[in-house]
Design a protein around this motif. Structure first.
Motif, PDB file in Angstrom:
ATOM      1  N   SER A  56       0.841  -1.186  -0.013  1.00 40.91           N
ATOM      2  CA  SER A  56       0.084   0.105  -0.206  1.00 40.91           C
ATOM      3  C   SER A  56       0.812   1.199  -0.085  1.00 40.91           C
ATOM      4  CB  SER A  56      -1.003  -0.055   1.229  1.00 40.91           C
ATOM      5  OG  SER A  56      -1.881  -0.995   1.088  1.00 40.91           O
ATOM      6  N   ASP A  93      -6.107  -0.839  -4.674  1.00 40.17           N
ATOM      7  CA  ASP A  93      -5.467  -1.415  -3.709  1.00 40.17           C
ATOM      8  C   ASP A  93      -6.404  -2.433  -2.911  1.00 40.17           C
ATOM      9  OD1 ASP A  93      -3.974  -2.162  -1.540  1.00 40.17           O
ATOM     10  OD2 ASP A  93      -3.522  -0.161  -0.669  1.00 40.17           O
ATOM     11  N   GLU A  94      -6.233  -3.700  -3.207  1.00 38.65           N
ATOM     12  CA  GLU A  94      -7.107  -4.874  -2.886  1.00 38.65           C
ATOM     13  C   GLU A  94      -8.643  -4.509  -3.150  1.00 38.65           C
ATOM     14  OE1 GLU A  94      -6.269  -6.845   0.773  1.00 38.65           O
ATOM     15  OE2 GLU A  94      -4.505  -5.569   1.149  1.00 38.65           O
TER      16      GLU A  94
HETATM   17 MG   LIG Z   1      -2.300  -2.667   2.172  1.00 36.48          MG
END
Ligand SMILES: [Mg+2]
Ligand SMILES: Nc1ncnc2c1ncn2[C@@H]1O[C@H](COP(=O)(O)OP(=O)(O)OP(=O)(O)O)[C@@H](O)[C@H]1O
Length: 239
Positions: free
Chosen positions: A48, A171-172
């Motif tokens: 991240s 991000d995810e």
């Molecule tokens: Mg992360």
């Protein structure tokens, strides 16, 4: 042709008491037009942090971010002044869709264009077109609470695409979805890379979609452990 994004030798160190957390410790990643890039690795490995630096939301402690060959970030860069640049060039998708609850799917997407001074009617027309393209033509008038998690995430992706950015950072984005919907969202990113020639970089723990990626960077302790092209990447998960 230069890469859409090059993060070069990025470091991010956070002071923590007497020590320093080396969230990133010399990481180089790139994404070219039409590429879907995977970022994988254990929790806390710096994924991240790297995405925030790539998205010009955090300055690196050291290293640089290049956009189409031009340096756009250095440790002293004023990130506020980069806001317009970000809006024009980078689409963000996060784990939660973060839609505005009182706006319809259509207006959530149209808003991203209106912020950029696109007239309302034109913004709504294009938002409609995008939602149809993403298979949500029958859901345009629904508010987020009336959409499934996968549908909400597709609205968030439509919003990220609204300004036609050459770079999408996610991000995810599938962490909250079941395996079928995760696959659909990942396939959507593949299509976006192929058809729009966008560069798409996705942080994910979902190794089942690894076949869709052009390249996977595996992070470990703030460094890149390996860089695999998709054929080799499938062996990575078998370990
Ligand atoms: Mg992360
Ligand atoms: N603002 C911050 N201040 C201090 N330490 C931080 C900060 N942000 C991240 N870290 C630390 O940096 C390291 C990398 O964090 P990061 O969030 O990038 O990991 P990640 O790979 O995204 O993990 P996850 O898979 O759990 O999301 C971790 O040790 C984290 O605690």
């Amino acid at each position: 042709m230069s890469a859409t994004l090059l993060v070069e030798d990025a470091r991010k160190h956070f002071p923590s008491g007497d020590t320093v957390v080396r969230a990133l410790d010399g990481v180089t990643v790139e994404a070219r037009p039409g590429e879907l890039i995977g970022i994988m690795g254990a929790s806390g490995s710096g994924k991240s942090t790297m995405l925030l630096i790539a998205g010009l939301l955090e300055p690196p402690t050291d290293g640089a971010v290049y956009f189409r060959g031009e340096c756009v970030s250095h440790p002293e860069a004023d990130l506020d002044r980069l806001r317009d640049f970000r809006r024009r060039n980078i689409g963000f998708v996060f784990q939660k869709a973060n839609l505005i609850p009182f706006l319809s799917a259509l207006d959530n997407v149209a808003l991203a264009l209106q912020i950029d001074d696109v007239p309302v009617a034109q913004a709504r027309d294009y938002a409609h077109e995008l939602l149809v393209e993403l298979g949500l033509g029958h859901r345009v008038d629904n508010r987020p609470a009336r959409l499934s998690g996968g549908e909400q995430q597709r609205v968030a992706i439509a919003r990220a695409l609204a300004n036609d950015p050459p770079l999408i950072l996610a991000d995810e984005p599938t962490a909250a979805l079941d395996s079928v919907r995760s696959r659909q969202v990942m396939e959507l990113f593949r299509t976006i890379a192929d058809e729009r020639q966008a560069s798409v970089m996705v942080v994910t723990h979902d190794s089942r979609s690894i076949d869709l990626f052009d390249r996977v960077y595996e992070f470990s302790d703030g460094r890149i452990l390996s860089e695999n092209h998709s054929a080799a990447a499938s062996t990575l998960v078998a370990r």
